[in-house]
Scaffold this motif. Structure first.
Motif, PDB file in Angstrom:
ATOM      1  N   MET A 226       1.083  -0.848  -0.140  1.00  0.00           N
ATOM      2  CA  MET A 226       0.001   0.033   0.111  1.00  0.00           C
ATOM      3  C   MET A 226       0.863   0.797   0.163  1.00  0.00           C
ATOM      4  O   MET A 226       0.763   2.011  -0.730  1.00  0.00           O
ATOM      5  N   ASN A 227       2.347   0.949   1.083  1.00  0.00           N
ATOM      6  CA  ASN A 227       2.446   2.447   1.136  1.00  0.00           C
ATOM      7  C   ASN A 227       3.751   3.025  -0.516  1.00  0.00           C
ATOM      8  O   ASN A 227       4.273   3.847  -0.504  1.00  0.00           O
TER       9      ASN A 227
ATOM     10  N   THR B 153       0.313   5.736  -1.682  1.00  0.00           N
ATOM     11  CA  THR B 153       1.060   7.065  -1.116  1.00  0.00           C
ATOM     12  C   THR B 153       2.112   6.528   0.465  1.00  0.00           C
ATOM     13  O   THR B 153       1.086   5.360   1.127  1.00  0.00           O
ATOM     14  N   PRO B 154       3.154   7.117   0.985  1.00  0.00           N
ATOM     15  CA  PRO B 154       3.716   6.477   2.122  1.00  0.00           C
ATOM     16  C   PRO B 154       2.872   6.272   2.981  1.00  0.00           C
ATOM     17  O   PRO B 154       1.668   7.089   3.922  1.00  0.00           O
ATOM     18  N   LEU B 155       3.279   5.647   4.517  1.00  0.00           N
ATOM     19  CA  LEU B 155       2.229   5.031   5.365  1.00  0.00           C
ATOM     20  C   LEU B 155       3.347   6.265   6.425  1.00  0.00           C
ATOM     21  O   LEU B 155       4.819   6.364   6.314  1.00  0.00           O
ATOM     22  N   THR B 156       2.222   6.393   7.387  1.00  0.00           N
ATOM     23  CA  THR B 156       3.472   6.951   8.345  1.00  0.00           C
ATOM     24  C   THR B 156       4.551   6.216   9.429  1.00  0.00           C
ATOM     25  O   THR B 156       3.774   4.976   9.163  1.00  0.00           O
ATOM     26  N   LYS B 157       5.592   7.490   9.684  1.00  0.00           N
ATOM     27  CA  LYS B 157       5.972   6.140   9.904  1.00  0.00           C
ATOM     28  C   LYS B 157       7.221   5.712   9.734  1.00  0.00           C
ATOM     29  O   LYS B 157       9.079   5.199  10.573  1.00  0.00           O
TER      30      LYS B 157
ATOM     31  N   LYS C  43       9.539   0.335  -1.025  1.00  0.00           N
ATOM     32  CA  LYS C  43       8.245  -0.500  -2.217  1.00  0.00           C
ATOM     33  C   LYS C  43       7.234   0.085  -3.603  1.00  0.00           C
ATOM     34  O   LYS C  43       7.005  -0.217  -3.809  1.00  0.00           O
ATOM     35  N   ALA C  44       7.953   1.329  -3.064  1.00  0.00           N
ATOM     36  CA  ALA C  44       7.181   2.221  -4.035  1.00  0.00           C
ATOM     37  C   ALA C  44       8.500   2.069  -5.448  1.00  0.00           C
ATOM     38  O   ALA C  44       8.362   2.047  -6.405  1.00  0.00           O
TER      39      ALA C  44
ATOM     40  N   GLY D 121      -2.599  -5.144   1.230  1.00  0.00           N
ATOM     41  CA  GLY D 121      -3.029  -4.572   1.497  1.00  0.00           C
ATOM     42  C   GLY D 121      -2.724  -4.814   3.463  1.00  0.00           C
ATOM     43  O   GLY D 121      -1.301  -4.756   2.965  1.00  0.00           O
ATOM     44  N   PHE D 122      -2.941  -4.848   4.305  1.00  0.00           N
ATOM     45  CA  PHE D 122      -2.819  -4.878   5.411  1.00  0.00           C
ATOM     46  C   PHE D 122      -3.406  -6.691   5.970  1.00  0.00           C
ATOM     47  O   PHE D 122      -4.136  -6.773   6.295  1.00  0.00           O
ATOM     48  N   PHE D 123      -2.519  -7.343   5.847  1.00  0.00           N
ATOM     49  CA  PHE D 123      -2.848  -8.767   6.478  1.00  0.00           C
ATOM     50  C   PHE D 123      -1.674  -8.828   7.987  1.00  0.00           C
ATOM     51  O   PHE D 123      -0.667  -8.360   8.351  1.00  0.00           O
TER      52      PHE D 123
END
Ligand code: NAD
Length: 278
Positions: free
Chosen positions: A163-164, A167-171, A179-180, A206-208
């Protein structure tokens, strides 16, 4: 006959949570699966479990950051199963040293606190570890195993983005950037190898809830952390993914059904990347 019957599939990080599930699925579809992992016993255990239900698999200890190690693994696979048709680049992940403690920087963070990692404290070695594992750890297996694919039909590479990448995930700036780079490299490889018939695509899970992120997403008592709650709130389907959710897309991208598909990164995310939050 199943479309993937007797294809030789190599899956790096195949001893891990998501990729072991993928390895099982490819074996169920008739592939001969080579499970490559830094953790030898995990790789062997996955292979053993596949063989126990009648599939074809070998576990091979290999480091995706070392060409020599991958070349050795390739030799063992070639001898046992022949040349590689499908490469899944699954080894990857984040590192705490590439992670800030807080989402936003605030002025009071300048007063040094022991338990706070600000942007200014990020360790270049931690950042480098994450970039190497995810990017170099995809580049090297591609270099080694695409040699097997040249001159063969129906060969394909499947990278694992995230996912990041959109759009980058925070932290987690290092993991987001790495990953980009994987999504970008997927497009680059797709173009580069288009004339020799190797398709290159990526899955963006996504989030697993897996071992790598369990501590970030759940408390010891099993309840969601604030970050876990935010993720669920931003996932229109309202849940984390299960490793099995990746399998339909994996099967499609690996097989002839995707014969004209190359250079794409497919989100498998319950709608997370489609949702602006309002
Ligand atoms: P995991 O930690 O369960 O599996 C990763 C595997 O890679 C492990 O078995 C590990 O031993 C192996 N590995 C680590 N370094 C290696 C190296 N140098 N050489 C060879 N093998 C090595 O992780 P997972 O959660 O199953 O994630 C698999 C992939 O999916 C990773 O690329 C990850 O970044 C990506 N991903 C995961 C999620 C998620 O929610 N878990 C989301 C998006 C993307």
């Amino acid at each position: 006959m199943n479309k993937l019957e007797n294809k030789v599939a190599v899956i790096t990080g195949g001893g891990g949570v998501l990729c072991s599930t993928m390895a099982h699925h490819l074996a169920d579809l008739g592939c001969k699966v080579a499970i490559l992992d830094l953790n030898k016993s995990n790789a062997e255990n996955v292979a053993q479990a596949i063989k126990a239900k009648g599939g074809e698999a070998i576990g091979v200890e290999a480091n995706v950051l070392k060409s020599d190690s991958l070349t050795q693994a390739k030799a063992a696979i070639n001898e046992m199963y022949g040349t590689c048709d499908i490469l899944v680049n699954g080894a990857g992940g984040n590192h705490p040293k590439g992670t800030t403690t807080k989402t936003h920087f605030e002025m009071e963070d300048l007063a040094k606190q022991e338990d706070l990692t600000t942007f200014f404290d990020l360790d270049p070695e931690g950042i480098k570890f994450v970039f190497d594992l995810n990017f170099i750890g995809t580049l090297l297996p591609c270099q080694i195993f695409t040699k097997d694919m040249l001159g063969k039909e129906g060969c394909t590479i499947i990278n694992i983005s995230s996912m990041n990448a959109f759009t980058p995930l925070t932290k987690i700036p290092a993991y987001s950037g790495a990953k980009a780079a994987i999504s970008n490299f997927t497009q680059w490889m797709a173009v580069h190898f288009s004339k020799v018939g190797i398709r290159v695509n990526a899955l963006a899970p996504g989030f697993f809830l897996t071992e790598q992120n369990r501590r970030l997403l759940t408390e010891e008592n099993g309840e969601l952390t604030a970050r876990g709650n935010t993720i669920i709130e931003h996932t229109p389907m309202g849940k984390f993914g299960e490793p099995e959710d990746l399998l339909g897309t994996l099967e499609w991208l690996a097989g002839p059904g995707a014969s004209f598909v190359t250079g794409v990164t497919i989100p498998i995310d319950g709608g997370f990347s489609a949702f602006s939050g309002v």
